[in-house]
Enzyme design. Sequence first.
Site, PDB file in Angstrom:
ATOM      1  N   TRP A   9       0.820  -1.218   0.000  1.00 15.02           N
ATOM      2  CA  TRP A   9       0.000   0.000   0.000  1.00 15.02           C
ATOM      3  C   TRP A   9       0.854   1.269   0.000  1.00 15.02           C
ATOM      4  CZ3 TRP A   9      -4.353  -1.192   4.187  1.00 15.02           C
ATOM      5  CH2 TRP A   9      -5.211  -2.175   3.669  1.00 15.02           C
ATOM      6  N   GLY A 172       4.991   1.548 -10.928  1.00 12.59           N
ATOM      7  CA  GLY A 172       4.115   2.720 -10.886  1.00 12.59           C
ATOM      8  C   GLY A 172       4.009   3.460 -12.204  1.00 12.59           C
ATOM      9  N   SER A 211       3.866  -2.605 -12.099  1.00 13.99           N
ATOM     10  CA  SER A 211       2.669  -2.386 -12.921  1.00 13.99           C
ATOM     11  C   SER A 211       1.882  -3.665 -13.194  1.00 13.99           C
ATOM     12  CB  SER A 211       3.038  -1.678 -14.229  1.00 13.99           C
ATOM     13  OG  SER A 211       3.521  -0.373 -13.950  1.00 13.99           O
TER      14      SER A 211
END
Length: 249
Positions: A9, A172, A211
């Site tokens: 997270w 990301g 990703s």
Amino acid sequence: MKPIVIGNWKMNITSQEAKVYLGTFLRKLEVLKQAEVTLCPAGPVIPTVAQMLEGTGVAWGSQNAHWEERGAFTGEVSMEILQDLGCRLVLCGHSERRKWFKESDFEISRKVEQALAHNIVPVLCVGETFDERKAQKHEVVVIEQVRKGTERLSNIPALALIVAYEPVWAIGTGQAIEPEQAWEMARLIRSVLREVLPSGAESVPIIYGGSVNEINVASFVDGDAISGVLVGGTSLDPEKFHQLIAQLI
Ligand code: PGA
């Protein structure tokens, strides 16, 4: 072996948000139970998450921890503190920690060692930057990171370690790499593990991160070279993360 799925997270999701998240995420437990799922919340959110995960089969882990046992390290958390709360795993040397907090391979190897000393599974994160890949240095960089990250392991008897291959340029960015590229790097990592760990190298799971989403996840996990995933962005959405896990079972 069940597929490994770790949700990182990062610096997102408050305790209040975690309650809402888990209300959705934990609805279809029969799906989650077929994978080895671990959520890594921010430190202060851990108690809330740990309590809600009790009895569900889903574990929690930490995004980081210090390598010393105890002491004057303001702002840090030890493996002992995490173990006391029931921590399953700790990410060691995530690329964001290497980049923003200048974590060195030496520090990372000590974290790996300290996690094992506390019966916590270290997830050694390795991966090259875009420039290193462009310069064809990706293999050299990753070999070095695996060798250095595991250099303190020879004395640890019950070896439980996960290696996460995460090319920095895929994290990301929404731009995952080709599965073949990931498998190739996983095979390279396996060969380094065979060299550095006299026994137990074959049983170390290697997972991919960068990703990963509910659409591409199944193409990475082939049950051979790669046995799971480390997920950032997609793990922030409980519905999508649940769908991602469902793709692997
Ligand atoms: P991402 O992050 O899935 O958002 O690319 C992966 C990670 O940082 O572990």
